[in-house]
Design a protein around this motif. Structure first.
Motif, PDB file in Angstrom:
ATOM      1  N   UNK A 220      60.891  14.717-125.890  1.00 37.68           N
ATOM      2  CA  UNK A 220      60.368  14.394-127.165  1.00 37.68           C
ATOM      3  C   UNK A 220      60.668  12.977-127.257  1.00 37.68           C
ATOM      4  N   UNK A 221      61.651  12.294-126.628  1.00 37.23           N
ATOM      5  CA  UNK A 221      61.870  10.768-126.555  1.00 37.23           C
ATOM      6  C   UNK A 221      60.726  10.071-125.895  1.00 37.23           C
ATOM      7  N   UNK A 222      60.303  10.644-124.845  1.00 38.78           N
ATOM      8  CA  UNK A 222      58.975  10.041-124.136  1.00 38.78           C
ATOM      9  C   UNK A 222      57.815  10.231-124.768  1.00 38.78           C
ATOM     10  N   UNK A 223      57.624  11.378-125.381  1.00 46.28           N
ATOM     11  CA  UNK A 223      56.408  11.682-126.145  1.00 46.28           C
ATOM     12  C   UNK A 223      56.416  10.528-127.538  1.00 46.28           C
ATOM     13  N   UNK A 224      57.511  10.401-127.827  1.00 45.96           N
ATOM     14  CA  UNK A 224      57.518   9.362-128.999  1.00 45.96           C
ATOM     15  C   UNK A 224      57.356   8.070-128.734  1.00 45.96           C
ATOM     16  N   UNK A 225      57.552   7.704-127.468  1.00 41.67           N
ATOM     17  CA  UNK A 225      57.269   6.307-126.959  1.00 41.67           C
ATOM     18  C   UNK A 225      55.766   6.304-126.899  1.00 41.67           C
ATOM     19  N   UNK A 226      55.089   7.079-126.817  1.00 38.30           N
ATOM     20  CA  UNK A 226      53.558   7.102-126.642  1.00 38.30           C
ATOM     21  C   UNK A 226      53.230   7.533-125.091  1.00 38.30           C
ATOM     22  N   UNK A 227      54.252   8.284-124.402  1.00 40.93           N
ATOM     23  CA  UNK A 227      53.729   8.448-122.988  1.00 40.93           C
ATOM     24  C   UNK A 227      53.176   9.684-123.039  1.00 40.93           C
ATOM     25  N   UNK A 228      52.421  10.196-121.688  1.00 37.60           N
ATOM     26  CA  UNK A 228      51.897  11.390-121.397  1.00 37.60           C
ATOM     27  C   UNK A 228      53.106  12.038-120.663  1.00 37.60           C
ATOM     28  N   UNK A 229      53.679  13.009-120.957  1.00 40.40           N
ATOM     29  CA  UNK A 229      54.697  13.631-119.977  1.00 40.40           C
ATOM     30  C   UNK A 229      53.908  14.618-119.237  1.00 40.40           C
ATOM     31  N   UNK A 230      54.010  14.473-118.090  1.00 43.86           N
ATOM     32  CA  UNK A 230      53.094  15.339-116.998  1.00 43.86           C
ATOM     33  C   UNK A 230      53.840  16.529-116.592  1.00 43.86           C
ATOM     34  N   UNK A 231      55.384  16.411-116.804  1.00 39.78           N
ATOM     35  CA  UNK A 231      56.373  17.677-116.363  1.00 39.78           C
ATOM     36  C   UNK A 231      57.646  17.258-116.808  1.00 39.78           C
ATOM     37  N   UNK A 232      58.216  18.313-117.271  1.00 41.44           N
ATOM     38  CA  UNK A 232      59.645  18.253-117.485  1.00 41.44           C
ATOM     39  C   UNK A 232      60.612  19.234-116.599  1.00 41.44           C
ATOM     40  N   UNK A 233      61.576  18.649-116.038  1.00 37.10           N
ATOM     41  CA  UNK A 233      62.472  19.125-115.103  1.00 37.10           C
ATOM     42  C   UNK A 233      63.733  19.576-115.649  1.00 37.10           C
ATOM     43  N   UNK A 234      64.537  20.589-115.213  1.00 31.42           N
ATOM     44  CA  UNK A 234      65.681  20.817-115.945  1.00 31.42           C
ATOM     45  C   UNK A 234      66.696  21.315-114.568  1.00 31.42           C
ATOM     46  N   UNK A 235      67.982  21.457-114.887  1.00 28.53           N
ATOM     47  CA  UNK A 235      69.215  21.762-113.909  1.00 28.53           C
ATOM     48  C   UNK A 235      69.011  20.886-112.812  1.00 28.53           C
ATOM     49  N   UNK A 236      69.655  21.215-111.707  1.00 28.38           N
ATOM     50  CA  UNK A 236      69.764  20.357-110.511  1.00 28.38           C
ATOM     51  C   UNK A 236      68.359  20.269-109.695  1.00 28.38           C
ATOM     52  N   UNK A 237      67.687  19.304-109.512  1.00 26.28           N
ATOM     53  CA  UNK A 237      66.364  18.966-108.946  1.00 26.28           C
ATOM     54  C   UNK A 237      66.602  19.366-107.456  1.00 26.28           C
ATOM     55  N   UNK A 238      65.518  20.048-106.963  1.00 26.75           N
ATOM     56  CA  UNK A 238      65.260  20.619-105.586  1.00 26.75           C
ATOM     57  C   UNK A 238      64.809  19.668-104.762  1.00 26.75           C
ATOM     58  N   UNK A 239      64.801  19.799-103.356  1.00 29.88           N
ATOM     59  CA  UNK A 239      64.297  18.968-102.580  1.00 29.88           C
ATOM     60  C   UNK A 239      62.563  19.262-102.828  1.00 29.88           C
ATOM     61  N   UNK A 240      62.083  20.441-102.956  1.00 30.20           N
ATOM     62  CA  UNK A 240      60.677  20.812-103.334  1.00 30.20           C
ATOM     63  C   UNK A 240      60.286  20.244-104.371  1.00 30.20           C
ATOM     64  N   UNK A 241      61.172  19.911-105.461  1.00 26.19           N
ATOM     65  CA  UNK A 241      60.855  19.378-106.769  1.00 26.19           C
ATOM     66  C   UNK A 241      60.579  17.952-106.680  1.00 26.19           C
ATOM     67  N   UNK A 242      61.554  17.332-105.713  1.00 33.00           N
ATOM     68  CA  UNK A 242      61.543  15.897-105.527  1.00 33.00           C
ATOM     69  C   UNK A 242      60.053  15.400-104.858  1.00 33.00           C
ATOM     70  N   UNK A 243      59.598  16.262-103.939  1.00 25.88           N
ATOM     71  CA  UNK A 243      58.584  15.847-103.017  1.00 25.88           C
ATOM     72  C   UNK A 243      57.238  15.922-104.410  1.00 25.88           C
ATOM     73  N   UNK A 244      57.529  16.825-105.215  1.00 23.64           N
ATOM     74  CA  UNK A 244      56.369  16.911-106.209  1.00 23.64           C
ATOM     75  C   UNK A 244      56.516  15.839-107.024  1.00 23.64           C
ATOM     76  N   UNK A 245      57.633  15.402-107.506  1.00 22.10           N
ATOM     77  CA  UNK A 245      57.783  14.153-108.091  1.00 22.10           C
ATOM     78  C   UNK A 245      57.301  12.915-107.603  1.00 22.10           C
ATOM     79  N   UNK A 246      57.371  12.834-106.177  1.00 26.53           N
ATOM     80  CA  UNK A 246      57.175  11.559-105.434  1.00 26.53           C
ATOM     81  C   UNK A 246      55.693  11.533-105.198  1.00 26.53           C
ATOM     82  N   UNK A 247      54.961  12.602-105.359  1.00 23.53           N
ATOM     83  CA  UNK A 247      53.661  12.772-105.158  1.00 23.53           C
ATOM     84  C   UNK A 247      52.877  12.428-106.458  1.00 23.53           C
TER      85      UNK A 247
END
Length: 505
Positions: A93-120
């Motif tokens: 909500x903070x990001x959307x209110x700042x005028x951003x497009x939120x491509x994805x939201x992540x929760x809990x501890x990030x995994x290596x698979x999720x980090x590869x996705x974020x990096x791409x």
């Protein structure tokens, strides 16, 4: 005459608005295709020449040139939090209110698979949150370590448990990751504090993202790119609703912006229950709320709109029921610059717009759920109650060019088909006929009184043509209300009435 030149470098069009600040009038507006792939000033200069042509014979001195931008996909972010329904949602909500497009939201501890996705991911900023102040800090520290481990090198706004800030600052400093500390987006359970994070995002946008979006040449001509375009629209909606130092606001509003790729909804309302006996649950809602529906667009997202709505729902609004829905949506997704010319093409566009409005409003607004208890039916509210909002404001090309914009906006109102949705019931309809909302958000940064007065002057009130079904619904509503009143007269108070109803059914 002294004037302001207000510029919106949009994803499709660059729009210009010239304002006479003494007479408080719009002198002229113009637009042309945004040329982000080449030099953004090419499209700007074409629009500017059109503007000068309309200003021929007038001695105009542009004392200020202010701009907002959603070019090159706008401001793209991901949000990271702890619990999906709490800090992760607060970060989003903070990001959307700042005028951003939120491509994805992540929760809990990030995994290596999720980090590869974020990096791409093609993102500009990361918002890192997690934990209330004094609560869990291990998760947000773990996620900061994962960002370091995978060599993330884009700006990170840290807005989580303040107890983790020292550790995160040390991690990011050692790794040369650009970071910015903001107050926690959720300092206490279910309590939102999104404005500090929004302000940090906006600073990064102004100071860093401008270069990445190829807007440097524009900066040499203007006084500054102040914010992303959606943030400018939200700013305009807020100042119009609340008023300024010298000008009264018009009350609670909802703004519906239907575009080629997304349908954005902005609401300025506290969203508290408007009916007695309703209990509010879930995450606190911000006064100024924005949602972005990336699957509801008129061109880029035409196919995903069809998938979200379904063929029968789109045909519900079509005059010509024989039109092939899939074929028409495919055509629009392939030809994003298509301008409807035939009666069938206009009919299909307006049906898409009504569906986009209906679904976007349903997702933005809150809802109630009945819970059956020994004392009768109890209602629980989730999200914002917008039933008593005073105005719905429409903006975007399909609305501006429609001969029946009122019917498009009407699709976003309360409907007996979904009695639990808390959409506006009796809101008056206004149209941003001259595309001024984003420019008024810019103007409000420096001259808020003037911005409010101009919006009151240029936002056009519109009606809608009631079809047979609308009239029947209104008549049935009236009959239902009369029945309820007759029932209530038989009982001493509302509680005994509720108990009677629960006993009946």
């Amino acid at each position: 005459m002294d004037a302001y030149l207000l510029i919106d470098f949009g994803s499709t069009y660059t729009k210009l608005t010239a304002i006479d600040i003494k007479k408080e009038e719009i002198l002229a507006t113009s637009k042309d295709i945004t040329t982000i792939e080449e030099d953004i000033m090419i499209g700007f200069n074409k629009a500017y020449n059109k503007l000068l042509k309309d200003l021929e014979g007038k001695e105009v001195n542009f004392v200020r040139r202010l701009a907002c931008s959603s070019a090159a996909g706008g401001l793209k972010m991901i949000a990271i939090g702890l619990v999906p329904e709490l800090t992760a949602e607060a970060a989003k909500r903070a990001a959307l209110g700042a005028g951003a497009r939120v491509l994805k939201t992540y929760s809990y501890e990030l995994t290596n698979i999720e980090m590869k996705e974020i990096k791409k991911s093609d993102i500009d900023i990361i918002l890192l949150a997690g934990g209330t102040d004094g609560g869990n800090k291990e998760c947000v520290i773990h996620n900061a370590k994962m960002l370091v481990k995978h060599g993330i090198n884009i700006p990170v706004v840290v807005a989580g448990n303040k107890g983790a800030n020292d550790d995160i600052s040390e991690l990011f400093s050692d790794a040369d990751i650009p970071y910015f500390i903001a107050e926690n987006v959720m300092p206490k359970l279910n309590s939102l504090n999104v404005e500090p994070a929004r302000e940090e995002i906006r600073k990064i946008f102004m100071n860093r993202i401008v270069d990445a979006k190829g807007l440097t040449n524009a900066e040499e001509y203007i006084n500054g790119i102040l914010m992303p375009t959606p943030a400018a629209v939200l700013k305009a909606a807020r100042v119009l609703s609340e008023g300024s130092d010298k000008e009264e606001g018009i009350g609670e509003v909802v703004v519906i912006d239907i575009g080629g790729a997304t349908t954005d909804v902005h609401s300025i309302a506290d969203g508290d229950p408007t009916k007695a006996g309703v209990t509010l649950r879930g995450l606190e809602e911000p006064l100024a709320k924005r949602t972005v529906e990336g699957d509801l667009g008129m061109r880029y997202s035409a196919l995903s709109l069809w998938e979200a709505a379904g063929t029968r729902k789109i045909k519900k609004y079509l005059k010509n029921k024989e039109l092939d829905v899939e074929e028409n949506c495919t055509l629009r997704s392939k030809d994003i610059m298509m301008v409807p010319k035939t009666e069938d093409e206009v009919d299909f566009d307006e049906s898409m717009a009504r569906i986009a409005t209906e679904i976007a409003m349903e997702r933005h607004c809150g809802y109630v759920e009945p819970v059956y208890s020994p004392l009768g039916v109890v209602y629980t509210q989730y999200g914002k109650d917008l039933m008593e909002v005073k105005y719905m404001i429409g903006t975007g090309g399909v609305l501006v060019h429609s001969k029946d914009a009122g019917n498009i906006l009407q699709a976003g109102k309360f409907s007996k088909e979904n009695l639990n949705s808390l959409r506006p019931q009796r809101a008056k309809l206004l149209l941003d006929k001259t595309y001024i909302l984003s420019s008024m958000g810019l103007l409000a940064e420096e001259l808020p009184d003037l911005a409010v007065r101009i919006m009151k002057k240029y936002l056009v009130e519109i009606d809608y043509k009631e079809d047979k079904e609308d009239k029947e619904d209104k008549e049935n509503d009236y009959i239902d209300e009369k029945k309820i009143e007759l029932f209530k007269q038989q009982f001493k108070d509302a509680q005994s009435f509720d108990n009677h109803c629960s006993g009946e059914f």
